[in-house]
Design a protein around this motif. Structure first.
Motif, PDB file in Angstrom:
ATOM      1  N   PRO A  29       0.808  -1.221   0.000  1.00  0.00           N
ATOM      2  CA  PRO A  29       0.000   0.000   0.000  1.00  0.00           C
ATOM      3  C   PRO A  29       0.842   1.273   0.000  1.00  0.00           C
ATOM      4  O   PRO A  29       0.389   2.318  -0.455  1.00  0.00           O
ATOM      5  CB  PRO A  29      -0.805  -0.103   1.301  1.00  0.00           C
ATOM      6  N   VAL A  30       2.090   1.188   0.501  1.00  0.00           N
ATOM      7  CA  VAL A  30       2.944   2.384   0.487  1.00  0.00           C
ATOM      8  C   VAL A  30       3.220   2.787  -0.958  1.00  0.00           C
ATOM      9  O   VAL A  30       3.071   3.955  -1.339  1.00  0.00           O
ATOM     10  CB  VAL A  30       4.271   2.129   1.248  1.00  0.00           C
ATOM     11  N   ASN A  31       3.609   1.808  -1.781  1.00  0.00           N
ATOM     12  CA  ASN A  31       3.910   2.106  -3.185  1.00  0.00           C
ATOM     13  C   ASN A  31       2.626   2.444  -3.956  1.00  0.00           C
ATOM     14  O   ASN A  31       2.615   3.333  -4.795  1.00  0.00           O
ATOM     15  CB  ASN A  31       4.606   0.903  -3.829  1.00  0.00           C
ATOM     16  N   GLU A  32       1.558   1.728  -3.661  1.00  0.00           N
ATOM     17  CA  GLU A  32       0.346   1.893  -4.469  1.00  0.00           C
ATOM     18  C   GLU A  32      -0.432   3.158  -4.092  1.00  0.00           C
ATOM     19  O   GLU A  32      -1.058   3.778  -4.935  1.00  0.00           O
ATOM     20  CB  GLU A  32      -0.563   0.662  -4.314  1.00  0.00           C
ATOM     21  N   ASN A  33      -0.390   3.521  -2.798  1.00  0.00           N
ATOM     22  CA  ASN A  33      -1.261   4.634  -2.406  1.00  0.00           C
ATOM     23  C   ASN A  33      -0.557   5.788  -1.704  1.00  0.00           C
ATOM     24  O   ASN A  33      -0.787   6.959  -2.037  1.00  0.00           O
ATOM     25  CB  ASN A  33      -2.406   4.108  -1.534  1.00  0.00           C
ATOM     26  N   THR A  34       0.343   5.458  -0.747  1.00  0.00           N
ATOM     27  CA  THR A  34       1.040   6.539  -0.044  1.00  0.00           C
ATOM     28  C   THR A  34       1.900   7.333  -1.028  1.00  0.00           C
ATOM     29  O   THR A  34       2.316   8.463  -0.740  1.00  0.00           O
ATOM     30  CB  THR A  34       1.901   5.959   1.102  1.00  0.00           C
ATOM     31  N   CYS A  35       2.142   6.738  -2.208  1.00  0.00           N
ATOM     32  CA  CYS A  35       2.911   7.448  -3.249  1.00  0.00           C
ATOM     33  C   CYS A  35       2.285   8.806  -3.573  1.00  0.00           C
ATOM     34  O   CYS A  35       2.994   9.747  -3.932  1.00  0.00           O
ATOM     35  CB  CYS A  35       3.041   6.582  -4.509  1.00  0.00           C
ATOM     36  N   HIS A  36       0.961   8.939  -3.408  1.00  0.00           N
ATOM     37  CA  HIS A  36       0.320  10.248  -3.644  1.00  0.00           C
ATOM     38  C   HIS A  36       0.846  11.285  -2.639  1.00  0.00           C
ATOM     39  O   HIS A  36       1.108  12.438  -2.981  1.00  0.00           O
ATOM     40  CB  HIS A  36      -1.199  10.160  -3.454  1.00  0.00           C
ATOM     41  N   GLY A  37       0.958  10.856  -1.358  1.00  0.00           N
ATOM     42  CA  GLY A  37       1.465  11.760  -0.317  1.00  0.00           C
ATOM     43  C   GLY A  37       2.926  12.094  -0.582  1.00  0.00           C
ATOM     44  O   GLY A  37       3.348  13.251  -0.461  1.00  0.00           O
ATOM     45  N   ILE A  38       3.697  11.064  -0.932  1.00  0.00           N
ATOM     46  CA  ILE A  38       5.123  11.272  -1.213  1.00  0.00           C
ATOM     47  C   ILE A  38       5.288  12.251  -2.375  1.00  0.00           C
ATOM     48  O   ILE A  38       6.104  13.179  -2.320  1.00  0.00           O
ATOM     49  CB  ILE A  38       5.801   9.916  -1.531  1.00  0.00           C
ATOM     50  N   ASP A  39       4.511  12.053  -3.422  1.00  0.00           N
ATOM     51  CA  ASP A  39       4.624  12.944  -4.578  1.00  0.00           C
ATOM     52  C   ASP A  39       4.248  14.383  -4.186  1.00  0.00           C
ATOM     53  O   ASP A  39       4.890  15.337  -4.633  1.00  0.00           O
ATOM     54  CB  ASP A  39       3.731  12.463  -5.723  1.00  0.00           C
ATOM     55  N   SER A  40       3.221  14.517  -3.347  1.00  0.00           N
ATOM     56  CA  SER A  40       2.797  15.864  -2.924  1.00  0.00           C
ATOM     57  C   SER A  40       3.912  16.546  -2.134  1.00  0.00           C
ATOM     58  O   SER A  40       4.195  17.737  -2.332  1.00  0.00           O
ATOM     59  CB  SER A  40       1.527  15.775  -2.060  1.00  0.00           C
ATOM     60  N   VAL A  41       4.548  15.787  -1.237  1.00  0.00           N
ATOM     61  CA  VAL A  41       5.626  16.365  -0.420  1.00  0.00           C
ATOM     62  C   VAL A  41       6.820  16.727  -1.306  1.00  0.00           C
ATOM     63  O   VAL A  41       7.412  17.802  -1.179  1.00  0.00           O
ATOM     64  CB  VAL A  41       6.046  15.381   0.702  1.00  0.00           C
ATOM     65  N   ARG A  42       7.161  15.837  -2.240  1.00  0.00           N
ATOM     66  CA  ARG A  42       8.274  16.127  -3.169  1.00  0.00           C
ATOM     67  C   ARG A  42       7.979  17.364  -4.029  1.00  0.00           C
ATOM     68  O   ARG A  42       8.882  18.102  -4.399  1.00  0.00           O
ATOM     69  CB  ARG A  42       8.532  14.922  -4.089  1.00  0.00           C
ATOM     70  N   TYR A  43       6.710  17.545  -4.329  1.00  0.00           N
ATOM     71  CA  TYR A  43       6.322  18.702  -5.136  1.00  0.00           C
ATOM     72  C   TYR A  43       6.673  20.007  -4.406  1.00  0.00           C
ATOM     73  O   TYR A  43       7.012  21.003  -5.020  1.00  0.00           O
ATOM     74  CB  TYR A  43       4.817  18.629  -5.407  1.00  0.00           C
ATOM     75  N   ILE A  44       6.607  19.969  -3.078  1.00  0.00           N
ATOM     76  CA  ILE A  44       6.896  21.167  -2.273  1.00  0.00           C
ATOM     77  C   ILE A  44       8.384  21.264  -1.917  1.00  0.00           C
ATOM     78  O   ILE A  44       8.991  22.319  -2.051  1.00  0.00           O
ATOM     79  CB  ILE A  44       6.050  21.155  -0.965  1.00  0.00           C
ATOM     80  N   LEU A  45       8.972  20.145  -1.462  1.00  0.00           N
ATOM     81  CA  LEU A  45      10.342  20.219  -0.920  1.00  0.00           C
ATOM     82  C   LEU A  45      11.402  19.649  -1.863  1.00  0.00           C
ATOM     83  O   LEU A  45      12.586  19.691  -1.560  1.00  0.00           O
ATOM     84  CB  LEU A  45      10.416  19.490   0.428  1.00  0.00           C
TER      85      LEU A  45
END
Ligand SMILES: NC(=O)c1ccc[n+]([C@@H]2O[C@H](COP(=O)([O-])OP(=O)(O)OC[C@H]3O[C@@H](n4cnc5c(N)ncnc54)[C@H](O)[C@@H]3O)[C@@H](O)[C@H]2O)c1
Length: 356
Positions: free
Chosen positions: A178-194
């Motif tokens: 689930p980290v790769n399949e779904n939490t990736c949205h959160g990771i991408d959002s954070v990377r978009y900022i930082l």
């Protein structure tokens, strides 16, 4: 008047792919030429009937569809293990690609996807819809304008609902947790900022016992970003459906702070404040949940609409992807590093590519 050129598109996989159809149907510059699925068990109707609704040709197989139809681009909406062979087939036909997240279940598959596209000279746009939603677009605009100073820390809460034990999400090399399949949205959002990440430390485990014991259903982790920022995330597939899965991201800056949040996996609100000064907030309205749309194959899904519209416009105007193939690869690498760090109880340095 010369006729306006439309993008001729095909869709492979009609799970979330059915919502791609309703989203592409909102874009005047698109013709949905064909769609394919051999066993569309979430569609609630036949592929033939579904395609007829959009004036598209039905196929049982995406490879056959790409071989037979004259397309400009294809949206790949299968499970992640099939992303590499489907991209290779699309690239051979010179088709540009909209790729559903996650890019793949392994970093090696991501490298293969990038190489196939590079060799064929086709573009791959990652479907990471969060960064294209109105609250995120506005947040990015405010941050880029320097209104809140420099962002240095992000805190993101991105947890999805439970998944059935036999789902491909639990299979390493396919959904890869689930980290790769779904939490990736959160990771991408954070990377978009930082920005890009160079170090990760994670704790993760399988607490509810949905999938195999060795595949985490919950993860808490920190990331250090190459630009010096720090972030903390919680993710996984352990949320309670009755809570409507709220998501939230707070951004701490040298001169202020901002928060985006919303229900049903969609950021729909933004609030920001300057320290000792102005505050601003706006609510764009809650999005419907995918669950509430079950049995409605033609229902619109607002989460996807801005990013699919941008995909078409960017492709037709030659603008770069909102989320690139490199973003797709880095997000997969981070997710796998989260699992590795949780296994070894050591931080993982991801400056060196880890091929699996
Ligand atoms: N952006 C989002 O918010 C979002 C939401 C859900 C899923 N996804 C992503 O979309 C992808 C698909 O997820 P899903 O939940 O729809 O999965 P799913 O398993 O429900 O649907 C995938 C479909 O692909 C079909 N398929 C398999 N091989 C095919 C082939 N050769 N040709 C045509 N179709 C084929 C399957 O029969 C299946 O119906 C995953 O990568 C997932 O992570 C993204």
């Amino acid at each position: 008047m010369p006729e306006v050129r439309k993008l001729r598109i095909g869709i492979v996989g009609l799970g979330i792919g059915m919502r791609h159809a309703s989203s592409f149907a909102q874009v005047p510059l698109v013709e949905i030429v064909a769609m394919a699925d051999p066993a569309p068990n979430r569609l609630g109707t036949t592929v033939e009937e579904f395609c007829a609704h959009y004036g598209a040709k039905p196929y049982a197989d995406g490879y056959e569809m790409m071989e037979k139809e004259r397309l400009d681009a294809v949206a790949i909406c299968s499970n992640p293990k099939l992303h590499l062979p489907l991209v290779q087939a699309a690239a051979r036909k010179g088709l540009h690609i909209l790729m559903e997240k996650p890019m793949a279940g392994t970093v090696e598959d991501c490298e293969g996807i990038i190489e196939a596209c590079r060799r064929a000279g086709v573009q791959l746009h990652m479907e990471f819809p969060m960064r294209q939603l109105a609250p995120m677009v506005e947040l990015k605009r405010v941050l880029d304008a320097g209104t809140l100073g420099r962002p240095f820390m992000v805190n993101c809460d991105y947890v999805s609902g439970l998944r059935t034990p036999n789902h491909w999400i639990w299979v390493m090399g396919d959904g890869s947790s689930p980290v790769n399949e779904n939490t990736c949205h959160g990771i991408d959002s954070v990377r978009y900022i930082l920005g890009d990440v160079d170090r990760i430390y994670a704790e993760a485990d399988n607490f509810i016992g949905q999938g195999p014991n060795e595949v985490a259903d919950a993860a808490a982790f920190t990331m250090h970003h190459k630009g010096g920022g720090i972030s903390t995330l919680v993710g996984g597939a352990c949320a309670t459906g009755e809570m409507d899965t709220p998501i939230r991201m707070s951004v701490f800056c040298t001169e202020g702070q901002a928060t985006v949040d919303g229900l049903h996996h969609t950021f729909s609100r933004l609030k920001w404040a300057r320290r000792g000064g102005e505050t601003w907030e706006h609510d764009w309205g809650d999005a419907p949940s995918l669950r509430s749309m079950m049995g409605q194959p033609y229902a619109r899904y607002p989460l996807l609409e801005p990013s699919l519209k941008n995909f078409v416009e960017n492709l037709l105007s030659g603008k770069p992807a909102a989320a690139t193939a490199d973003d797709g690869r880095e997000n997969v690498q981070i997710c796998l590093a989260v699992l590795e760090s949780a296994r070894t109880h050591q931080p993982v340095d991801i400056r060196q590519p880890v091929l699996r």
